[in-house]
Structures are given as C-alpha cells and as structure tokens.
Design an enzyme around this catalytic site. Structure first.
Site, PDB file in Angstrom:
ATOM      1  N   GLY A  57      26.286   3.678  38.228  1.00 27.58           N
ATOM      2  CA  GLY A  57      26.086   4.927  38.751  1.00 27.58           C
ATOM      3  C   GLY A  57      27.279   5.868  39.228  1.00 27.58           C
ATOM      4  O   GLY A  57      28.366   5.084  39.581  1.00 27.58           O
ATOM      5  N   CYS A  84      28.559  -2.904  37.385  1.00 27.78           N
ATOM      6  CA  CYS A  84      29.497  -1.975  38.130  1.00 27.78           C
ATOM      7  C   CYS A  84      28.779  -1.553  39.468  1.00 27.78           C
ATOM      8  O   CYS A  84      28.732  -2.290  40.248  1.00 27.78           O
ATOM      9  CB  CYS A  84      29.607  -0.687  37.179  1.00 27.78           C
ATOM     10  SG  CYS A  84      30.682   0.441  37.645  1.00 27.78           S
ATOM     11  N   TYR A  85      28.367  -0.273  39.680  1.00 25.10           N
ATOM     12  CA  TYR A  85      27.741   0.185  40.993  1.00 25.10           C
ATOM     13  C   TYR A  85      26.667  -0.869  41.298  1.00 25.10           C
ATOM     14  O   TYR A  85      26.477  -1.127  42.536  1.00 25.10           O
ATOM     15  CB  TYR A  85      27.133   1.486  40.815  1.00 25.10           C
ATOM     16  CG  TYR A  85      26.488   2.127  42.007  1.00 25.10           C
ATOM     17  CD1 TYR A  85      27.055   2.403  43.152  1.00 25.10           C
ATOM     18  CD2 TYR A  85      24.991   2.055  42.015  1.00 25.10           C
ATOM     19  CE1 TYR A  85      26.498   2.933  44.168  1.00 25.10           C
ATOM     20  CE2 TYR A  85      24.521   2.241  43.135  1.00 25.10           C
ATOM     21  CZ  TYR A  85      24.914   3.050  43.932  1.00 25.10           C
ATOM     22  OH  TYR A  85      24.520   3.589  45.164  1.00 25.10           O
ATOM     23  N   HIS A 171      31.612  -2.990  32.117  1.00 25.33           N
ATOM     24  CA  HIS A 171      30.451  -2.764  31.511  1.00 25.33           C
ATOM     25  C   HIS A 171      29.983  -3.543  30.239  1.00 25.33           C
ATOM     26  O   HIS A 171      30.638  -3.174  28.926  1.00 25.33           O
ATOM     27  CB  HIS A 171      30.622  -1.204  30.953  1.00 25.33           C
ATOM     28  CG  HIS A 171      30.268  -0.433  32.283  1.00 25.33           C
ATOM     29  ND1 HIS A 171      29.439   0.425  32.515  1.00 25.33           N
ATOM     30  CD2 HIS A 171      31.327   0.325  32.919  1.00 25.33           C
ATOM     31  CE1 HIS A 171      29.417   0.951  33.847  1.00 25.33           C
ATOM     32  NE2 HIS A 171      30.634   0.761  34.006  1.00 25.33           N
ATOM     33  N   GLU A 173      27.539  -3.351  28.186  1.00 22.82           N
ATOM     34  CA  GLU A 173      26.792  -2.335  27.184  1.00 22.82           C
ATOM     35  C   GLU A 173      27.809  -1.749  26.296  1.00 22.82           C
ATOM     36  O   GLU A 173      27.242  -1.230  25.403  1.00 22.82           O
ATOM     37  CB  GLU A 173      25.833  -1.700  28.027  1.00 22.82           C
ATOM     38  CG  GLU A 173      26.517  -0.526  28.748  1.00 22.82           C
ATOM     39  CD  GLU A 173      26.724  -0.912  30.182  1.00 22.82           C
ATOM     40  OE1 GLU A 173      27.125  -1.893  30.260  1.00 22.82           O
ATOM     41  OE2 GLU A 173      27.163   0.184  31.044  1.00 22.82           O
ATOM     42  N   SER A 225       7.651  18.042   9.827  1.00 24.62           N
ATOM     43  CA  SER A 225       8.655  19.099   9.338  1.00 24.62           C
ATOM     44  C   SER A 225       9.450  18.546   8.573  1.00 24.62           C
ATOM     45  O   SER A 225      10.425  19.365   8.285  1.00 24.62           O
ATOM     46  CB  SER A 225       9.443  19.078  10.812  1.00 24.62           C
ATOM     47  OG  SER A 225       9.868  17.929  11.390  1.00 24.62           O
ATOM     48  N   GLY A 226       9.258  17.336   8.053  1.00 26.61           N
ATOM     49  CA  GLY A 226      10.489  16.610   7.144  1.00 26.61           C
ATOM     50  C   GLY A 226      11.320  15.888   7.934  1.00 26.61           C
ATOM     51  O   GLY A 226      12.388  15.203   7.190  1.00 26.61           O
ATOM     52  N   GLY A 227      11.551  16.044   9.316  1.00 31.55           N
ATOM     53  CA  GLY A 227      12.470  15.326  10.096  1.00 31.55           C
ATOM     54  C   GLY A 227      11.870  13.906  10.351  1.00 31.55           C
ATOM     55  O   GLY A 227      11.048  13.539   9.811  1.00 31.55           O
ATOM     56  N   VAL A 228      12.875  13.113  10.889  1.00 31.58           N
ATOM     57  CA  VAL A 228      12.699  11.673  11.094  1.00 31.58           C
ATOM     58  C   VAL A 228      11.459  11.490  11.966  1.00 31.58           C
ATOM     59  O   VAL A 228      10.435  10.681  11.515  1.00 31.58           O
ATOM     60  CB  VAL A 228      13.667  11.004  11.420  1.00 31.58           C
ATOM     61  CG1 VAL A 228      13.535   9.526  11.664  1.00 31.58           C
ATOM     62  CG2 VAL A 228      14.986  11.084  10.608  1.00 31.58           C
ATOM     63  N   ASP A 229      11.510  12.081  13.114  1.00 28.67           N
ATOM     64  CA  ASP A 229      10.248  11.627  13.963  1.00 28.67           C
ATOM     65  C   ASP A 229       8.763  11.927  13.741  1.00 28.67           C
ATOM     66  O   ASP A 229       8.072  11.108  13.494  1.00 28.67           O
ATOM     67  CB  ASP A 229      10.570  12.521  15.320  1.00 28.67           C
ATOM     68  CG  ASP A 229      11.748  11.912  15.840  1.00 28.67           C
ATOM     69  OD1 ASP A 229      12.618  11.154  15.504  1.00 28.67           O
ATOM     70  OD2 ASP A 229      12.425  12.792  16.723  1.00 28.67           O
ATOM     71  N   SER A 230       8.377  13.057  13.022  1.00 24.47           N
ATOM     72  CA  SER A 230       7.144  13.453  12.663  1.00 24.47           C
ATOM     73  C   SER A 230       6.996  12.535  11.425  1.00 24.47           C
ATOM     74  O   SER A 230       5.807  12.331  11.202  1.00 24.47           O
ATOM     75  CB  SER A 230       7.085  14.914  12.461  1.00 24.47           C
ATOM     76  OG  SER A 230       7.841  15.411  11.295  1.00 24.47           O
ATOM     77  N   SER A 231       7.946  12.432  10.605  1.00 26.06           N
ATOM     78  CA  SER A 231       7.480  11.699   9.263  1.00 26.06           C
ATOM     79  C   SER A 231       7.045  10.187   9.749  1.00 26.06           C
ATOM     80  O   SER A 231       6.276   9.738   9.147  1.00 26.06           O
ATOM     81  CB  SER A 231       8.725  11.619   8.622  1.00 26.06           C
ATOM     82  OG  SER A 231       9.320  12.940   7.740  1.00 26.06           O
ATOM     83  N   LYS A 371      15.568   6.396  19.111  1.00 25.01           N
ATOM     84  CA  LYS A 371      15.562   7.162  17.697  1.00 25.01           C
ATOM     85  C   LYS A 371      16.035   5.993  16.826  1.00 25.01           C
ATOM     86  O   LYS A 371      15.603   6.045  15.665  1.00 25.01           O
ATOM     87  CB  LYS A 371      17.007   8.262  17.989  1.00 25.01           C
ATOM     88  CG  LYS A 371      17.191   8.966  16.602  1.00 25.01           C
ATOM     89  CD  LYS A 371      16.208  10.071  16.643  1.00 25.01           C
ATOM     90  CE  LYS A 371      16.267  10.889  15.481  1.00 25.01           C
ATOM     91  NZ  LYS A 371      15.406  12.188  15.486  1.00 25.01           N
TER      92      LYS A 371
END
Ligand code: XMP
Length: 515
Positions: A57, A84-85, A171, A173, A225-231, A371
C-alpha cells in the site's frame, strides 16, 4: 464461484499490485478474490478463505488515516502473508516496532536464507528480490523469527510458523523477484494447503452449470463486437444453452479490415450460433458527417449503437437476459490511493441503459475472470487465436482513429494501413509482445514525391504500446527495419497516404488512442 475451492483473499490496502497478486495466485491454479482492507472479519470468514494476503500500500503504517484491517482477522486461524506494507502492518499490530527508514529502499536486492520449508521451500539460498518500501521493521512481534535477510533489511522475510503467518518486505508478485512465483505457489499450496482446483477446464464445467441454472428455458441476447470479451462470453453461453442464445453483430462501418467476415465465419459458420448481422455502415457514417470533436463522435456512435441494437432486439421478441463480457477488474471494489474505499464499477459503454429499458436481466459469465483468463477460456472453448489473442479495440472503433472528419473513404484508407501494420507485426513475430498496435489517420496533408510526381496526401501515425492493464503504457521499441518496411508498404500500397509517423508518447501523458 461454487466448486472453485476455498479462495485466497487478497486484502487490498491500495496497492498498485493487488490485482497482480490475485492473478499470480490464479496462475498457481488457486481461486483468488480481492476484497477491501476494511472488510469486517466476520464477512471475510463467510468467504471461507484458505489464506489471506495483505497487499502492499502507498501509506506508512504510522501515517494519519493509514488503512488497517479489522484486528479480528488475526484470530480467524487462517494463514496470512503480508507483503511490504502488509508485513509492516502486522508487525505493528501484533506488538513489534516499525520505523521510518532513513533511506527508502528501492530496487533489486538479494535475499539470503537458510530455510527450506513452507514459504521458502526449494528457493535458492541467495535469490534476487525486488524491494520498494519506506518503513522498516526494527523489532519483531512476539512469536516471529527472521527467515531471510538482505544487505539492508535484517527483517526481509519473517515468520511465525505456529500462527502460519509470513511476511516479506519485498514484492514476490513482480517478475524482478526471480523466484517470486515459486514463493507464492509455496504459500498457497504448502502453507495454506490449497489444491490445484482453479483451471479454465474446471471453470467451463462450473460456469455451464451456473448459466443453465440461472437461465433455465429463457432466452439470452448478446451483442457481439468481435472483441475478445463478448466473443468468449457468447461461446461460453452457447455451450451452456445452445439455441436459447441469439447474438447481434452491428457493422457500424468503423471496423477493421475483414472484421465483419471474421465474426460471421467464426460464430455462424463454425459455432452455428444464431447470429443477426446488421449492416449499419451508412447510418453511422451519415450521422458522423461533419463531426470532428472526439467526445461528440463517441456520443453519436454510442447512442446510435444502442438505437440499432434495440431495434434489432425488438424484432426478436422478448429476451429475458442481456449477456455482457464484464470482467473482474471492472467489478473489484478498489481502494483509492488515499486509503478511503471507493467503488469503481465501469459499465460497458455499448449497452448503456439497455437492460433496464428493455426489461432484461444481466448475464455476466466472465465477471470473475481476469483478461488473460478470458483468453485461456476462449482457447478452451475452441475459439480461434485470431479472436482470443486479438489486441483490444475501442467500441467507437475507427471513429476515434480517423482523427478529424470520418468519411467512408478515410475509413477505407485507414483500414488498409492498419492491416499492413498488423500484418508486418505478425510476420515479424511481435504481435503477442505488444499490448495494442494501431494506426491513426491525421487531419493533415503533406507534400511528397512518388515516381516523378509531386503528391499532396494524407499522413498516418503508427502506435504500438506495451502495457499491463491499459492504465499506463509505454511505446514499443521496434527494430528499425520493421518500421521501415511498414512505412514503405503503406506509402506504396495505400492510395492516399504519402507519409508515415511513429508515435513515441507513453501513457501518461498520452492516451493509447488519439481521441
Ligand atoms: P486510452 O486511449 O484511454 O485507452 O488510453 C485505454 C484502452 O481502452 C480502449 N478504449 C476504449 N474501449 N470503448 C472501449 O471499449 C471506448 O470508448 C474506448 N476508448 C479507449 C483503448 O483502445 C485502450 O485499449
């Protein structure tokens, strides 16, 4: 999600890395959730966490209003990892001492340790880690011992094995901590005892069951839409309920070269999904005539989309659900940098207001995914790489890349230039190293010479960026010969362009799109 196994909860103290921590846990095949730091312990218990990670943080633990968790979280009997924090917090809250360091430790360091179990199992005795902290622990809380040190941090890694409480000043990560992924793996598997239950293969089965249970015999509408998410959302819902799903794809005339054919080929011909294709190119271009102001363009495109989509949906009769490709980062209750909790929920611009207007419930089967998980899910469902691996594309499409007035001719010009740029990026094997690559057509003309002739034509600007989440971005360093080849091809093959620029602005201060 039911059946995903007990989650690891990442308590978010306003760290820029909270999402990254949650993603790394999922990469270790364990389900993770991000919750605000101030969640009451009882609510936290209801999530049945297998372990809790305190994120970093921006605040120091002694700063006024420093974010602190409900002290009862220490009594849940669940393993805790403080980063960390996060480690300074529990050092402070459990009776140790934390002081402001004279110099902020920042950058690479080497962790040395003699531990070979739990959190540090199979970690090299000397391993590179990435530090970024202002405060430092000067006295351990009772029950804790040092399990690793760096040159400037005598308490770089600490543990209370009995409580199963671990803390690190660095960190794990970030990729600069070379064995960080292994450490997080150790925490979730060795310390918390989680099994490998979070995989996209398992997710499909669970999501299909949940969609079937939610939808029953009712009907679902999905805007593609042809995009990844809606597909991916469409492919998943189709797997669950088949013909009860209808997709509507609106060609607004602002799409990339071949995009309308691609969507039809994949969804209608390959998946046999009920697909309504609407050719609305003329409608959109007429509405955009003479408009140059970016926000006005966006409004016109957004509103018209809703209108067209609504008209088509009405023709289909009553639909019960509207499917959306909302992702996890859109629904996380995030904590602002000042420590105050704030809710950032992005609504998808392209279906704004539709569900209420048309009396539909929302179906958001991707709302628990990041994503990269959506991409993995798409592959699991058999979507081609051309769809799941595709760079992001804005809803208003080429409308915000044809800078200045949007005409059919200028869109066609831009489509060709864009296709050449992407083609060369793919041929050089660079597509996946780039977050997003695009071409903008500028409202400028310039003089050139082609053959023996003087030309006075359009100018385009190439943009390619690397990014983690589109919030910040850096321009991509192409080998010069790639840029040279793209510029040559565009000037030779695209009729109205005689000059090509490369945009070397990072974000901030520039945005990724030009408008
Ligand atoms: P900017 O240009 O703000 O964009 O740096 C960040 C990311 O968002 C995409 N973008 C949009 N996506 N509707 C969308 O669905 C929009 O209106 C829109 N504007 C920008 C952009 O392509 C980049 O990936």
């Amino acid at each position: 999600m039911q059946g995903a196994g007990q989650p690891i909860v990442v308590l978010d103290f306003g760290a820029q890395y909270s999402k990254l921590i949650a993603r790394r846990v999922r990469e270790a095949n364990v389900y993770s959730l991000i919750l605000p730091y101030n969640i009451p312990a009882e609510e936290l218990r209801a999530h049945q966490p297998a372990g809790i990670i305190f994120s970093g943080g921006p605040a120091g633990v002694h700063a006024a209003g420093a974010p602190k968790p409900d002290p009862a979280v220490y009594d849940l009997g669940v393993p805790i990892l403080g980063i960390c924090y996060g480690v300074q917090l529990f050092a402070d809250m459990l009776g140790g001492k934390v002081e402001r360091a004279t110099a902020r430790e920042y950058g690479l360091a080497h962790l040395e340790h003699g531990d070979s179990k739990g959190f540090l199992k199979h970690i090299a005795p000397k391993t590179q880690v990435w530090m970024s902290h202002g405060d430092r622990i000067t006295e351990l809380p009772p029950g804790f011992e040092v399990i690793g040190t760096t040159e400037h941090s005598p308490y770089a890694a600490i543990a209370d094995a009995k409580r199963r409480c671990f803390g690190v000043q660095f960190h794990p990560e970030v990729i600069h901590t070379v064995e960080g992924t292994k450490m997080l793996n150790n925490f979730v598997h060795e310390v918390c005892g989680c099994k490998d239950s979070w995989t996209m293969h398992n997710f499909v089965d669970q999501a299909v069951d949940e969609i079937r249970a939610a939808v029953g015999k009712k009907k679902v509408l999905c805007g593609l839409s042809g995009g990844v998410d809606s597909s991916v959302a469409a492919a998943l819902i189709h797997k669950a309920i088949g013909d009860q799903l209808t997709c509507v794809f609106v060609n607004n005339g602002l799409l990339r070269l071949g995009e309308d054919e691609l969507v039809q080929r994949v969804f209608r011909d390959h998946f046999h999904i009920n697909l309504v294709y609407v050719d609305a190119e003329k409608l959109f271009l007429d509405a955009l005539q003479g408009v140059t102001e970016p926000e006005r363009k966006r409004k016109i495109i957004g509103n018209l989309f809703v209108e067209v989509f609504e008209q088509e949906a009405t023709k289909l009769g009553h639909m019960d659900f509207l499917a959306q490709g909302t992702l996890y980062p859109d629904v996380i209750e995030s904590v602002s940098a000042t420590g105050g909790p704030s809710v950032t929920i992005k609504s998808h611009h392209n279906v704004g207001g539709l569900p209420e207007k048309m009396n539909m419930a929302l179906l958001e089967p991707l709302r628990e995914l990041f994503k990269d998980e959506v991409r993995a899910l798409g592959r699991e469902l058999g979507l081609p790489n051309e769809v799941v691996g595709r760079h992001p594309f804005p809803g208003p499409g080429l409308g915000v890349r044809v800078v200045g007035e949007v005409t059919k001719e200028r869109c066609d010009t831009l489509r060709q230039a864009d296709a050449i740029f992407i083609d060369e990026i793919r041929k050089h094997g660079l597509y996946d190293a780039i977050w997003q690559a695009l071409v903008c057509l500028l409202p400028v003309r310039s003089v050139g010479v082609q053959g023996d002739e003087r030309t006075y034509e359009e100018v385009c600007s190439l943009r390619a960026v690397t990014s983690e989440d589109a919030m910040t971005a850096d321009w991509y360093r192409f080998p010069p010969e790639v840029l040279q080849r793209v510029a040559n091809r565009i000037c030779n093959e695209v009729k109205h362009i005689n000059r090509v620029l490369y945009d070397v602005t990072s974000k901030p201060p520039g945005t990724i799109e030009w408008e």
